[in-house]
Design an enzyme around this catalytic site. Sequence first.
Site, PDB file in Angstrom:
ATOM      1  N   TRP A 105      -1.135  -3.757  -7.413  1.00 40.69           N
ATOM      2  CA  TRP A 105      -2.563  -3.441  -7.488  1.00 40.69           C
ATOM      3  C   TRP A 105      -2.987  -3.011  -8.889  1.00 40.69           C
ATOM      4  O   TRP A 105      -4.064  -3.373  -9.359  1.00 40.69           O
ATOM      5  CB  TRP A 105      -2.923  -2.394  -6.438  1.00 40.69           C
ATOM      6  N   ASP A 179      -7.235   4.479  -8.402  1.00 41.92           N
ATOM      7  CA  ASP A 179      -7.423   3.716  -7.174  1.00 41.92           C
ATOM      8  C   ASP A 179      -6.614   4.439  -6.105  1.00 41.92           C
ATOM      9  O   ASP A 179      -5.393   4.374  -6.084  1.00 41.92           O
ATOM     10  CB  ASP A 179      -6.925   2.280  -7.376  1.00 41.92           C
ATOM     11  N   LYS A 203      -7.595   1.668   5.237  1.00 38.00           N
ATOM     12  CA  LYS A 203      -6.238   2.167   5.397  1.00 38.00           C
ATOM     13  C   LYS A 203      -6.223   3.547   6.039  1.00 38.00           C
ATOM     14  O   LYS A 203      -5.578   3.754   7.062  1.00 38.00           O
ATOM     15  CB  LYS A 203      -5.526   2.181   4.043  1.00 38.00           C
TER      16      LYS A 203
END
Length: 381
Positions: A105, A179, A203
């Site tokens: 990511w 993030d 999530k």
Amino acid sequence: MARRPYNFSAGPATMPEAVLEQAAAEMLDWHGTGMGVMEMSHRGKAFMAIAEQAERDLRTLLAIPAHFKVLFSQGGALAHNAMVPLNLAGRRPARAMDFVLTGNWSQKSAKEAARYGEARIAASAADTGFTTLPDPATWRLSADASYVHLCSNETIHGVEFHSLPDLAALGSDAPLVIDFSSHVLSRPIDWSRVGLAFGGAQKNIGPAGLTIIVVREDLLGHALPICPSVFDYRALADADSLLNTPPTYAIYIAGLTFQWLLAQREGALTGVAAMEARNIAKAQRLYDAIDGSSLYVNRVDPACRSRMNIPFFLRGDDGAPLQDPAHPRNAAFLRGAEARGLLQLKGHKSVGGMRASLYNAMPMAGVEALVDYLRDFERNA
């Protein structure tokens, strides 16, 4: 009602049953309005009350200071890999941004940011296969960087920053951007070290479609001229996240999740502190089972193992980790797990093997069920 299976998906992920039950009960009629939340005007009093309560509860859970704005947006975290540089790269003339690469990511974030400025690699753990975190003392931070970016928990490689770096102590005056998609609300956040945090909801918070941004007020108002107005954090903040129609139902579900979190208890701990204690215990239980086995292996440095996403591999007859999901032993493992009601354990395609995601809504009973299966499968392998 029969027990639901335990869903170890990395996202969209398992949600608290109490939240799903309340949403089901309110589907046709929210609090006597005669409407479900999906049918409401986003500017009507009913939805405005839902959104305002959700923000208040999120601020309480994460102890967000008053000089930070909370924004509800669309696009998922991947879209914000563009929105963050569009809003922050122009803070300084060089349009330089420092990235710490710790997995898939953060790599995506750096690649996307390079479209809008100079994405510099301050540190990378690629040489260890992203099984470690680079020591902050070794980071090559730029004096003219507009911000420093890191992914504080990498879902695919299973590494996590258990404490955020103090950039000031490292000689940088750039704001830290994180993030936090995959571990938001699993632990407290030191906001004195953060300038902006963003994360997708799917999530630890709710359904896909909602992205949460927490941004320090002084970082607003720096959008590049090419930034679309709907992506401008200043415009979004000025409009109280109602610049366009927000993801109303996802905000509603997030709000229910926040209320569920506020009610959680572990001894004297409440809310996010309770969840952190619970998450530490869940992760330790699974790591102990993996480490104590001769069949399973987790290759991440114990100092930075994720509490949320635990990748592991079965060993072949030669002792080497089996990455190919089509290998007969891996296939048998997944079939057996599904038969026991243990779902979504297949690892990400880029790394293979297995992965168990232990988000807030995963109970310890689910972890115990997985540990029992690991033991039984190894006994019969």
